[in-house]
Design a protein around this motif. Structure first.
Motif, PDB file in Angstrom:
ATOM      1  N   LYS A   6       3.440  10.149  -9.580  1.00 39.75           N
ATOM      2  CA  LYS A   6       2.591  10.477 -10.729  1.00 39.75           C
ATOM      3  C   LYS A   6       2.027  11.900 -10.608  1.00 39.75           C
ATOM      4  O   LYS A   6       1.950  12.641 -11.587  1.00 39.75           O
ATOM      5  N   GLY A   7       1.658  12.260  -9.388  1.00 44.80           N
ATOM      6  CA  GLY A   7       1.141  13.618  -9.137  1.00 44.80           C
ATOM      7  C   GLY A   7       2.185  14.663  -9.505  1.00 44.80           C
ATOM      8  O   GLY A   7       1.866  15.696 -10.114  1.00 44.80           O
TER       9      GLY A   7
ATOM     10  N   ASN B 281       3.946   5.677  -5.573  1.00 46.77           N
ATOM     11  CA  ASN B 281       3.790   5.770  -7.026  1.00 46.77           C
ATOM     12  C   ASN B 281       2.773   6.854  -7.401  1.00 46.77           C
ATOM     13  O   ASN B 281       2.986   7.629  -8.333  1.00 46.77           O
ATOM     14  N   GLU B 282       1.661   6.914  -6.630  1.00 49.10           N
ATOM     15  CA  GLU B 282       0.635   7.935  -6.906  1.00 49.10           C
ATOM     16  C   GLU B 282       1.209   9.329  -6.738  1.00 49.10           C
ATOM     17  O   GLU B 282       0.918  10.239  -7.517  1.00 49.10           O
ATOM     18  N   ARG B 283       2.019   9.515  -5.699  1.00 45.39           N
ATOM     19  CA  ARG B 283       2.590  10.852  -5.449  1.00 45.39           C
ATOM     20  C   ARG B 283       3.623  11.222  -6.518  1.00 45.39           C
ATOM     21  O   ARG B 283       3.711  12.376  -6.921  1.00 45.39           O
TER      22      ARG B 283
ATOM     23  N   ALA C  59       2.329   1.721  -3.424  1.00 51.09           N
ATOM     24  CA  ALA C  59       1.318   2.238  -4.358  1.00 51.09           C
ATOM     25  C   ALA C  59       1.096   3.731  -4.106  1.00 51.09           C
ATOM     26  O   ALA C  59       0.964   4.522  -5.052  1.00 51.09           O
ATOM     27  N   GLU C  60       1.077   4.138  -2.842  1.00 49.07           N
ATOM     28  CA  GLU C  60       0.907   5.556  -2.507  1.00 49.07           C
ATOM     29  C   GLU C  60       2.091   6.386  -3.018  1.00 49.07           C
ATOM     30  O   GLU C  60       1.917   7.481  -3.556  1.00 49.07           O
TER      31      GLU C  60
ATOM     32  N   CYS D  50       3.432   2.338 -13.393  1.00 50.95           N
ATOM     33  CA  CYS D  50       3.990   1.985 -12.074  1.00 50.95           C
ATOM     34  C   CYS D  50       5.518   2.052 -12.221  1.00 50.95           C
ATOM     35  O   CYS D  50       6.114   1.180 -12.848  1.00 50.95           O
TER      36      CYS D  50
ATOM     37  N   ASP E 251       0.844  -1.217   0.000  1.00 46.80           N
ATOM     38  CA  ASP E 251       0.000   0.000   0.000  1.00 46.80           C
ATOM     39  C   ASP E 251       0.870   1.254   0.000  1.00 46.80           C
ATOM     40  O   ASP E 251       0.571   2.236  -0.678  1.00 46.80           O
TER      41      ASP E 251
ATOM     42  N   LYS F 145      -3.339   5.457 -15.806  1.00 46.75           N
ATOM     43  CA  LYS F 145      -3.902   4.618 -14.726  1.00 46.75           C
ATOM     44  C   LYS F 145      -2.999   3.414 -14.444  1.00 46.75           C
ATOM     45  O   LYS F 145      -3.043   2.828 -13.373  1.00 46.75           O
TER      46      LYS F 145
ATOM     47  N   GLU G 246       4.400  16.975  -2.028  1.00 47.98           N
ATOM     48  CA  GLU G 246       3.627  15.769  -1.672  1.00 47.98           C
ATOM     49  C   GLU G 246       4.515  14.533  -1.587  1.00 47.98           C
ATOM     50  O   GLU G 246       4.339  13.661  -0.730  1.00 47.98           O
TER      51      GLU G 246
ATOM     52  N   HIS H 297      -0.780  10.989 -15.703  1.00 51.12           N
ATOM     53  CA  HIS H 297      -2.227  10.774 -15.839  1.00 51.12           C
ATOM     54  C   HIS H 297      -2.578   9.320 -16.176  1.00 51.12           C
ATOM     55  O   HIS H 297      -3.758   8.970 -16.249  1.00 51.12           O
TER      56      HIS H 297
END
Ligand SMILES: Cc1cc2nc3c(=O)[nH]c(=O)nc-3n(C[C@H](O)[C@H](O)[C@H](O)COP(=O)(O)O)c2cc1C
Length: 189
Positions: A67-68, A63-65, A60-61, A88, A57, A85, A144, A83
């Motif tokens: 990506k942000g 990776n999201e940051r 994954a978080e 990774c 988890d 989906k 972030e 952007h």
């Protein structure tokens, strides 16, 4: 050509970009991290830090940051990744080691590269696949991203110079044979 177990290990190492779900054992991870700490460092300062993340988890978080941060970039290629989906950056590897250092010495990145190669080779010797993951190098100062890596244990004043994905190579993805460029070596007798 002369050979031995260590030279064969060096030649057999490849970047692995598809992993199974199998986690690396704590014992093996400790051995890989210990190999990192035995790398040479400029003036033997050892100002580096190795933050190993084994939690899916949290990865994954992260990776999201990342990506942000990419989504805010002017570069269309990075924006696309930001952007996406499916993007990774760590290829869903079960473990990621964040390699950071104080940016005060000009050789900080070199210290980290030595430690990273030690980890790659140690991992390979234990049957574990690995890959250099560079995306935190350019995004670690995004607010972030920084807040999150600080929460993971990366020292606040450190810059990230690279990450090491660790896991078991997906056997269904064949690895292309490595062909090395000719003409990159000169020996002066
Ligand atoms: C400084 C550096 C940065 C790299 N960054 C990435 C990366 O972000 N993602 C990736 O998949 N591979 C990355 N690589 C791996 C290279 O693409 C890889 O080493 C090269 O293609 C040769 O393949 P091999 O490692 O299988 O021999 C990086 C390698 C180095 C040395």
């Amino acid at each position: 050509m002369k050979t031995n177990e260590i030279l064969e290990n060096i030649k057999a190492r490849r970047s692995v970009r598809a992993y199974t779900d199998r986690q690396v054992s704590e014992e093996d991870l400790s051995a890989v991290l210990e190999a990192a700490t035995y790398a040479p460092s400029g003036m033997h300062f050892e100002t580096w830090h190795f933050t190993a993340v084994r939690n899916a988890d949290k990865l994954a978080e992260l990776n999201e940051r990342i990506k942000g941060a990419f989504a805010k970039s002017e570069d269309p290629r990075l924006q696309e990744r930001g952007h996406s989906k499916t993007y990774c950056c760590y290829y869903h590897a079960p473990t990621l080691v964040i390699v950071s250092n104080e940016p005060t010495q000009w050789w900080a990145a070199m210290d980290c590269a030595c430690a990273i190669e030690n980890m790659f080779l140690a991992a390979r010797s234990l049957g574990i696949g690995s890959c250099w993951i560079n995306q935190l190098g350019t995004t670690c100062d995004d607010p972030e991203v920084r807040a999150f890596i600080t929460s993971l244990g990366v020292p606040e004043h450190h810059k990230v110079y690279g990450c090491v994905a660790l896991g078991y190579a997906d056997p269904q993805i064949p690895m292309k044979e490595k062909v090395v460029k000719a003409g990159t070596v000169t020996i002066v007798g």
